[in-house]
Write a protein that holds these residues in place. Sequence first.
Motif, PDB file in Angstrom:
ATOM      1  N   VAL A 235      -0.563  -2.356   2.347  1.00 54.87           N
ATOM      2  CA  VAL A 235      -1.331  -3.073   3.369  1.00 54.87           C
ATOM      3  C   VAL A 235      -2.026  -2.070   4.289  1.00 54.87           C
ATOM      4  O   VAL A 235      -3.197  -2.220   4.630  1.00 54.87           O
ATOM      5  CB  VAL A 235      -0.435  -4.042   4.165  1.00 54.87           C
TER       6      VAL A 235
ATOM      7  N   VAL B  49      -5.091  -0.487   2.617  1.00 57.46           N
ATOM      8  CA  VAL B  49      -6.207  -1.441   2.583  1.00 57.46           C
ATOM      9  C   VAL B  49      -6.794  -1.611   3.976  1.00 57.46           C
ATOM     10  O   VAL B  49      -8.019  -1.652   4.142  1.00 57.46           O
ATOM     11  CB  VAL B  49      -5.756  -2.797   1.991  1.00 57.46           C
ATOM     12  N   GLU B  50      -5.945  -1.675   4.990  1.00 64.52           N
ATOM     13  CA  GLU B  50      -6.428  -1.820   6.365  1.00 64.52           C
ATOM     14  C   GLU B  50      -7.331  -0.646   6.753  1.00 64.52           C
ATOM     15  O   GLU B  50      -8.385  -0.835   7.368  1.00 64.52           O
ATOM     16  CB  GLU B  50      -5.248  -1.929   7.320  1.00 64.52           C
TER      17      GLU B  50
ATOM     18  N   LYS C 244     -13.952  -0.852   0.534  1.00 57.30           N
ATOM     19  CA  LYS C 244     -12.899  -1.604  -0.136  1.00 57.30           C
ATOM     20  C   LYS C 244     -12.521  -0.917  -1.434  1.00 57.30           C
ATOM     21  O   LYS C 244     -13.272  -0.116  -1.978  1.00 57.30           O
ATOM     22  CB  LYS C 244     -13.314  -3.047  -0.397  1.00 57.30           C
TER      23      LYS C 244
ATOM     24  N   THR D  94      -0.035  -9.150  -0.359  1.00 58.92           N
ATOM     25  CA  THR D  94      -1.315  -9.780  -0.716  1.00 58.92           C
ATOM     26  C   THR D  94      -1.762 -10.757   0.361  1.00 58.92           C
ATOM     27  O   THR D  94      -2.934 -10.769   0.755  1.00 58.92           O
ATOM     28  CB  THR D  94      -1.206 -10.483  -2.077  1.00 58.92           C
TER      29      THR D  94
ATOM     30  N   GLU E  85      -1.070 -10.667   3.496  1.00 59.12           N
ATOM     31  CA  GLU E  85      -1.510  -9.886   4.654  1.00 59.12           C
ATOM     32  C   GLU E  85      -2.881  -9.262   4.413  1.00 59.12           C
ATOM     33  O   GLU E  85      -3.715  -9.211   5.323  1.00 59.12           O
ATOM     34  CB  GLU E  85      -0.469  -8.825   5.001  1.00 59.12           C
ATOM     35  N   ILE E  86      -3.127  -8.793   3.211  1.00 54.42           N
ATOM     36  CA  ILE E  86      -4.443  -8.229   2.883  1.00 54.42           C
ATOM     37  C   ILE E  86      -5.516  -9.309   2.992  1.00 54.42           C
ATOM     38  O   ILE E  86      -6.596  -9.075   3.549  1.00 54.42           O
ATOM     39  CB  ILE E  86      -4.423  -7.588   1.482  1.00 54.42           C
ATOM     40  N   ARG E  87      -5.235 -10.491   2.490  1.00 53.61           N
ATOM     41  CA  ARG E  87      -6.215 -11.587   2.579  1.00 53.61           C
ATOM     42  C   ARG E  87      -6.515 -11.944   4.039  1.00 53.61           C
ATOM     43  O   ARG E  87      -7.663 -12.242   4.382  1.00 53.61           O
ATOM     44  CB  ARG E  87      -5.740 -12.817   1.805  1.00 53.61           C
TER      45      ARG E  87
ATOM     46  N   GLU F 264      -8.868  -9.271   5.400  1.00 52.77           N
ATOM     47  CA  GLU F 264     -10.225  -9.483   4.885  1.00 52.77           C
ATOM     48  C   GLU F 264     -10.953 -10.568   5.665  1.00 52.77           C
ATOM     49  O   GLU F 264     -12.158 -10.457   5.909  1.00 52.77           O
ATOM     50  CB  GLU F 264     -10.174  -9.868   3.405  1.00 52.77           C
TER      51      GLU F 264
ATOM     52  N   HIS G 150     -11.087  -7.891  -1.995  1.00 54.73           N
ATOM     53  CA  HIS G 150     -10.566  -7.040  -3.048  1.00 54.73           C
ATOM     54  C   HIS G 150     -10.125  -7.882  -4.239  1.00 54.73           C
ATOM     55  O   HIS G 150      -9.641  -8.995  -4.063  1.00 54.73           O
ATOM     56  CB  HIS G 150      -9.351  -6.257  -2.538  1.00 54.73           C
TER      57      HIS G 150
END
Length: 154
Positions: A28, A31-32, A40, A59, A61-63, A66, A75
């Motif tokens: 995470v 990605v942040e 990305k 996932t 948290e990534i969404r 975004e 992503h």
Amino acid sequence: LMNQQMAKHSIVKCGVALDIAGDGAEAVSLVERKIKAQKKYDAILMDMMMPVKDGATATREIRLLERDVKIPLRHVIIGLSANVGPTFVTEVRAAGMDGVVSKPFYPKTLRRALLEVRKGEYQGFAEHEPGGGEVPGSSPAGDDEPGGGFVEDR
């Protein structure tokens, strides 16, 4: 660790750069940082059984990250797991993943998925619809090296 090294060796053959996360929280965080730089990853290979945060939690948290940015960044996230039955597919879809590759996977299967992502042809869960055949990675495809999960960046 051995799975990551084997996967790394296979992926580097494709001519891509990659970042490896040791756990879900680190994934995470990686990605942040990309999102803050308005960049990305081309693809994220998300192991479902990572320590600290599992793949589904990471996932989600990534969404959320975004959604919080002004420019469109989404992503492609591919789940990696030995548990690939219908319940698993439902779980990873609900978390926001785009597809899944079963472990142990064959490097050829993983390389094919990443090539499809690069070409904009990755179908992800379309392969799991009725009549869609086996879960990717679940048949030899002419290769015999198992691998593991990581975050990939071109």
